[in-house]
Design an enzyme around this catalytic site. Sequence first.
Site, PDB file in Angstrom:
ATOM      1  N   TYR A  82       0.838  -1.216   0.000  1.00 52.58           N
ATOM      2  CA  TYR A  82       0.000   0.000   0.000  1.00 52.58           C
ATOM      3  C   TYR A  82       0.861   1.249   0.000  1.00 52.58           C
ATOM      4  CZ  TYR A  82      -4.341  -2.512   0.084  1.00 52.58           C
ATOM      5  OH  TYR A  82      -5.397  -3.316  -0.303  1.00 52.58           O
ATOM      6  N   ARG A  91       1.788   1.798  -3.543  1.00 51.57           N
ATOM      7  CA  ARG A  91       0.645   2.320  -4.322  1.00 51.57           C
ATOM      8  C   ARG A  91       0.342   3.752  -3.933  1.00 51.57           C
ATOM      9  NH1 ARG A  91      -4.030  -1.863  -3.711  1.00 51.57           N
ATOM     10  NH2 ARG A  91      -5.092  -0.386  -5.086  1.00 51.57           N
ATOM     11  N   ASN A 101     -12.349   2.928  -7.772  1.00 53.40           N
ATOM     12  CA  ASN A 101     -10.943   3.253  -7.585  1.00 53.40           C
ATOM     13  C   ASN A 101     -10.692   3.828  -6.197  1.00 53.40           C
ATOM     14  OD1 ASN A 101     -10.598   2.374 -10.180  1.00 53.40           O
ATOM     15  ND2 ASN A 101     -10.666   4.410 -11.080  1.00 53.40           N
ATOM     16  N   HIS A 127     -15.158   1.383  -2.975  1.00 50.70           N
ATOM     17  CA  HIS A 127     -14.132   0.555  -2.315  1.00 50.70           C
ATOM     18  C   HIS A 127     -13.200   1.387  -1.451  1.00 50.70           C
ATOM     19  CE1 HIS A 127     -14.834  -2.347  -5.908  1.00 50.70           C
ATOM     20  NE2 HIS A 127     -15.764  -2.468  -4.978  1.00 50.70           N
ATOM     21  N   CYS A 155      -6.795   3.426  12.105  1.00 50.09           N
ATOM     22  CA  CYS A 155      -6.277   2.355  12.963  1.00 50.09           C
ATOM     23  C   CYS A 155      -7.088   1.086  12.722  1.00 50.09           C
ATOM     24  CB  CYS A 155      -6.395   2.757  14.439  1.00 50.09           C
ATOM     25  SG  CYS A 155      -5.985   1.400  15.544  1.00 50.09           S
ATOM     26  N   CYS A 185      -8.939   0.522  16.541  1.00 57.17           N
ATOM     27  CA  CYS A 185      -9.910   1.489  17.104  1.00 57.17           C
ATOM     28  C   CYS A 185     -10.523   2.368  16.014  1.00 57.17           C
ATOM     29  CB  CYS A 185      -9.232   2.350  18.185  1.00 57.17           C
ATOM     30  SG  CYS A 185      -8.049   3.536  17.540  1.00 57.17           S
ATOM     31  N   ASN A 192     -13.943   0.596 -23.000  1.00 57.03           N
ATOM     32  CA  ASN A 192     -12.878  -0.301 -22.547  1.00 57.03           C
ATOM     33  C   ASN A 192     -12.155  -0.826 -23.792  1.00 57.03           C
ATOM     34  OD1 ASN A 192     -11.352  -2.455 -21.408  1.00 57.03           O
ATOM     35  ND2 ASN A 192     -12.842  -2.621 -19.746  1.00 57.03           N
ATOM     36  N   PRO A 193     -10.796  -0.821 -23.800  1.00 55.18           N
ATOM     37  CA  PRO A 193     -10.118  -1.362 -24.994  1.00 55.18           C
ATOM     38  C   PRO A 193     -10.315  -2.877 -25.149  1.00 55.18           C
ATOM     39  CG  PRO A 193      -8.520  -0.540 -23.382  1.00 55.18           C
ATOM     40  CD  PRO A 193      -9.866  -0.274 -22.837  1.00 55.18           C
ATOM     41  N   GLU A 194     -10.783  -3.497 -24.043  1.00 54.80           N
ATOM     42  CA  GLU A 194     -11.068  -4.944 -24.116  1.00 54.80           C
ATOM     43  C   GLU A 194     -12.532  -5.222 -23.783  1.00 54.80           C
ATOM     44  OE1 GLU A 194      -6.641  -5.848 -22.428  1.00 54.80           O
ATOM     45  OE2 GLU A 194      -8.315  -6.908 -21.456  1.00 54.80           O
TER      46      GLU A 194
HETATM   47  C1  BV8 Z   1     -18.613  -7.904  -0.512  1.00 57.66           C
HETATM   48  C2  BV8 Z   1      -9.881  -2.110  -2.757  1.00 57.66           C
HETATM   49  C3  BV8 Z   1     -20.162  -8.784   1.027  1.00 57.66           C
HETATM   50  C4  BV8 Z   1      -8.624  -2.780  -2.308  1.00 57.66           C
HETATM   51  C5  BV8 Z   1     -11.111  -3.733  -4.089  1.00 57.66           C
HETATM   52  C6  BV8 Z   1     -17.910 -15.356  -5.666  1.00 57.66           C
HETATM   53  C7  BV8 Z   1     -18.654 -14.875  -6.720  1.00 57.66           C
HETATM   54  C8  BV8 Z   1     -19.014 -13.530  -6.810  1.00 57.66           C
HETATM   55  C9  BV8 Z   1     -18.624 -12.637  -5.808  1.00 57.66           C
HETATM   56  C10 BV8 Z   1     -17.871 -13.125  -4.777  1.00 57.66           C
HETATM   57  C11 BV8 Z   1     -17.518 -14.461  -4.687  1.00 57.66           C
HETATM   58  N1  BV8 Z   1     -16.789 -14.624  -3.557  1.00 57.66           N
HETATM   59  C12 BV8 Z   1     -16.670 -13.418  -2.923  1.00 57.66           C
HETATM   60  C13 BV8 Z   1     -17.342 -12.522  -3.648  1.00 57.66           C
HETATM   61  C14 BV8 Z   1     -17.491 -11.119  -3.347  1.00 57.66           C
HETATM   62  C15 BV8 Z   1     -16.209 -10.380  -3.761  1.00 57.66           C
HETATM   63  C16 BV8 Z   1     -15.990 -10.479  -5.256  1.00 57.66           C
HETATM   64  O1  BV8 Z   1     -16.637  -9.809  -6.031  1.00 57.66           O
HETATM   65  N2  BV8 Z   1     -15.061 -11.358  -5.664  1.00 57.66           N
HETATM   66  C17 BV8 Z   1     -14.879 -11.549  -7.095  1.00 57.66           C
HETATM   67  C18 BV8 Z   1     -13.517 -11.044  -7.522  1.00 57.66           C
HETATM   68  C19 BV8 Z   1     -15.037 -13.028  -7.382  1.00 57.66           C
HETATM   69  N3  BV8 Z   1     -16.508  -9.009  -3.399  1.00 57.66           N
HETATM   70  C20 BV8 Z   1     -16.223  -8.590  -2.152  1.00 57.66           C
HETATM   71  O2  BV8 Z   1     -15.641  -9.228  -1.308  1.00 57.66           O
HETATM   72  C21 BV8 Z   1     -16.743  -7.185  -1.837  1.00 57.66           C
HETATM   73  N4  BV8 Z   1     -17.453  -7.248  -0.587  1.00 57.66           N
HETATM   74  O3  BV8 Z   1     -19.099  -8.503  -1.437  1.00 57.66           O
HETATM   75  O4  BV8 Z   1     -19.166  -7.836   0.761  1.00 57.66           O
HETATM   76  C22 BV8 Z   1     -19.423 -10.022   1.399  1.00 57.66           C
HETATM   77  C23 BV8 Z   1     -18.901 -10.112   2.668  1.00 57.66           C
HETATM   78  C24 BV8 Z   1     -18.236 -11.296   3.035  1.00 57.66           C
HETATM   79  C25 BV8 Z   1     -18.075 -12.351   2.120  1.00 57.66           C
HETATM   80  C26 BV8 Z   1     -18.567 -12.220   0.808  1.00 57.66           C
HETATM   81  C27 BV8 Z   1     -19.240 -11.060   0.430  1.00 57.66           C
HETATM   82  C28 BV8 Z   1     -15.588  -6.221  -1.689  1.00 57.66           C
HETATM   83  C29 BV8 Z   1     -14.971  -5.980  -3.035  1.00 57.66           C
HETATM   84  C30 BV8 Z   1     -13.958  -4.833  -2.925  1.00 57.66           C
HETATM   85  C31 BV8 Z   1     -12.555  -5.391  -3.022  1.00 57.66           C
HETATM   86  N5  BV8 Z   1     -11.601  -4.268  -3.022  1.00 57.66           N
HETATM   87  N6  BV8 Z   1     -10.280  -2.689  -4.025  1.00 57.66           N
HETATM   88  C32 BV8 Z   1      -7.435  -2.302  -3.084  1.00 57.66           C
HETATM   89  O5  BV8 Z   1      -7.564  -1.534  -4.064  1.00 57.66           O
HETATM   90  O6  BV8 Z   1      -6.319  -2.705  -2.663  1.00 57.66           O
HETATM   91  S1  BV8 Z   1     -11.607  -4.294  -5.592  1.00 57.66           S
HETATM   92  C33 BV8 Z   1     -10.438  -3.975  -6.775  1.00 57.66           C
HETATM   93  O7  BV8 Z   1     -11.013  -4.509  -7.973  1.00 57.66           O
HETATM   94  C34 BV8 Z   1     -10.201  -2.504  -7.064  1.00 57.66           C
HETATM   95  O8  BV8 Z   1     -10.952  -1.600  -6.280  1.00 57.66           O
HETATM   96  C35 BV8 Z   1     -10.707  -2.354  -8.471  1.00 57.66           C
HETATM   97  O9  BV8 Z   1     -11.261  -1.149  -8.702  1.00 57.66           O
HETATM   98  C36 BV8 Z   1     -11.741  -3.416  -8.472  1.00 57.66           C
HETATM   99  C37 BV8 Z   1     -12.310  -3.791  -9.775  1.00 57.66           C
HETATM  100  O10 BV8 Z   1     -11.247  -3.916 -10.666  1.00 57.66           O
HETATM  101  P1  BV8 Z   1     -11.310  -2.929 -11.934  1.00 57.66           P
HETATM  102  O11 BV8 Z   1     -11.486  -1.523 -11.448  1.00 57.66           O
HETATM  103  O12 BV8 Z   1     -12.322  -3.444 -12.864  1.00 57.66           O
HETATM  104  O13 BV8 Z   1      -9.844  -3.038 -12.475  1.00 57.66           O
HETATM  105  P2  BV8 Z   1      -9.211  -4.239 -13.322  1.00 57.66           P
HETATM  106  O14 BV8 Z   1      -7.733  -4.087 -13.227  1.00 57.66           O
HETATM  107  O15 BV8 Z   1      -9.858  -5.527 -12.949  1.00 57.66           O
HETATM  108  O16 BV8 Z   1      -9.683  -3.921 -14.820  1.00 57.66           O
HETATM  109  C38 BV8 Z   1      -9.217  -2.741 -15.458  1.00 57.66           C
HETATM  110  C39 BV8 Z   1     -10.015  -2.614 -16.728  1.00 57.66           C
HETATM  111  O17 BV8 Z   1      -9.626  -1.398 -17.364  1.00 57.66           O
HETATM  112  C40 BV8 Z   1      -9.758  -3.734 -17.727  1.00 57.66           C
HETATM  113  O18 BV8 Z   1     -10.993  -4.188 -18.234  1.00 57.66           O
HETATM  114  C41 BV8 Z   1      -8.941  -3.046 -18.836  1.00 57.66           C
HETATM  115  O19 BV8 Z   1      -9.236  -3.581 -20.112  1.00 57.66           O
HETATM  116  C42 BV8 Z   1      -9.431  -1.641 -18.725  1.00 57.66           C
HETATM  117  N7  BV8 Z   1      -8.485  -0.618 -19.201  1.00 57.66           N
HETATM  118  C43 BV8 Z   1      -7.122  -0.663 -19.193  1.00 57.66           C
HETATM  119  N8  BV8 Z   1      -6.631   0.499 -19.704  1.00 57.66           N
HETATM  120  C44 BV8 Z   1      -7.714   1.276 -20.000  1.00 57.66           C
HETATM  121  C45 BV8 Z   1      -8.883   0.580 -19.678  1.00 57.66           C
HETATM  122  N9  BV8 Z   1     -10.115   1.088 -19.865  1.00 57.66           N
HETATM  123  C46 BV8 Z   1     -10.194   2.330 -20.373  1.00 57.66           C
HETATM  124  N10 BV8 Z   1      -9.114   3.080 -20.708  1.00 57.66           N
HETATM  125  C47 BV8 Z   1      -7.859   2.580 -20.541  1.00 57.66           C
HETATM  126  N11 BV8 Z   1      -6.777   3.316 -20.878  1.00 57.66           N
HETATM  127 ZN    ZN Z   2      -6.042   2.512  17.499  1.00 63.39          ZN
END
Ligand code: BV8
Ligand code: ZN
Length: 242
Positions: A66, A69, A97, A114, A122, A125, A215-217
């Site tokens: 972190y 980042r 983001n 997110h 903390c 706390c 999205n480019p993809e």
């Molecule tokens: C929750 C913060 C309830 C941290 C992030 C099974 C099935 C379905 C769902 C789940 C499952 N098991 C668990 C889950 C829930 C889970 C989830 O969705 N998992 C998935 C992956 C299977 N979700 C959670 O846990 C969420 N909480 O559901 O609470 C709960 C409680 C307990 C148990 C279960 C559920 C919390 C999710 C939040 C996680 N934190 N970020 C950090 O940043 O360190 S998510 C992380 O991914 C980032 O925030 C990011 O934003 C996010 C999504 O990714 P993208 O933004 O899409 O980025 P990515 O790199 O993937 O893609 C980039 C895209 O840009 C590409 O398509 C590329 O082609 C494109 N691109 C590239 N260049 C360009 C461009 N586009 C335009 N212009 C360009 N130039």
């Molecule tokens: Zn504390």
Amino acid sequence: MTAELASERIQQAERIVVLTGAGMSAESGIATFRGTEESLWSRWDPQQLATPEAWSAHPQTVWGWYRYRHAGIQAAAPHAGHLVLASHDNCEIITQNVDDLHERAGSTTVTHLHGRLDAFRCHLCHRPISVAPPQQPLSLTADLTKCPQPSCAGYARPGVVWFGENLPTDAWEHAVQSASTCDVAVIIGTSGLVYPAASLPGIAADHGAFTIEINPERTPLTPQVDLYLCAAAADIVPQLFS
Ligand code: BV8
Ligand code: ZN
């Protein structure tokens, strides 16, 4: 043809919701979440590092990631796409983001689903802790920053939502409300893999919004949107919104 149609829909819209993902920050120099950018942490899957389990198992490594980042966000600047969205009066930003590029571009209605990386608190706390971006060269692990509360044994964590953690209720409820009432939803730079954020385009479409993906993809969202623009955000967003 599709860009003209998208631009027309955007110009005619009363209420626009823009849902951004890491691809919106890519041309500002911030690596996408699932991209292949080389770093000290490349051998880890971000999805494994961004979890409470990783934090409790190897806090210094997670903290080092972190800090790295945070330095990257600090060094980045908003691009033309951020700036034109900020100057467009009837569009609201809902972002996955954790950077502050939309805010630095001047957007005032930004909902972070997110959290924000720089909103350190903390881990025990939950007291806010201010942490300056790193100056010294980065290493794989970093010393943890102690909570300022003498009686607390906690350390600073990033203000992000980890996998398995719930989204902030107010942010999520606001996002659903906005997606359900907008005329046009523009989805920019997300792989559409993370829930519940990835369900917002479907919610908008179910309530009659015209949905546009930039999205480019192609992604799992592409088949369900009205218009897919195969383009990079900084290129096409200024064309569509100015
Ligand atoms: C929750 C913060 C309830 C941290 C992030 C099974 C099935 C379905 C769902 C789940 C499952 N098991 C668990 C889950 C829930 C889970 C989830 O969705 N998992 C998935 C992956 C299977 N979700 C959670 O846990 C969420 N909480 O559901 O609470 C709960 C409680 C307990 C148990 C279960 C559920 C919390 C999710 C939040 C996680 N934190 N970020 C950090 O940043 O360190 S998510 C992380 O991914 C980032 O925030 C990011 O934003 C996010 C999504 O990714 P993208 O933004 O899409 O980025 P990515 O790199 O993937 O893609 C980039 C895209 O840009 C590409 O398509 C590329 O082609 C494109 N691109 C590239 N260049 C360009 C461009 N586009 C335009 N212009 C360009 N130039
Ligand atoms: Zn504390």
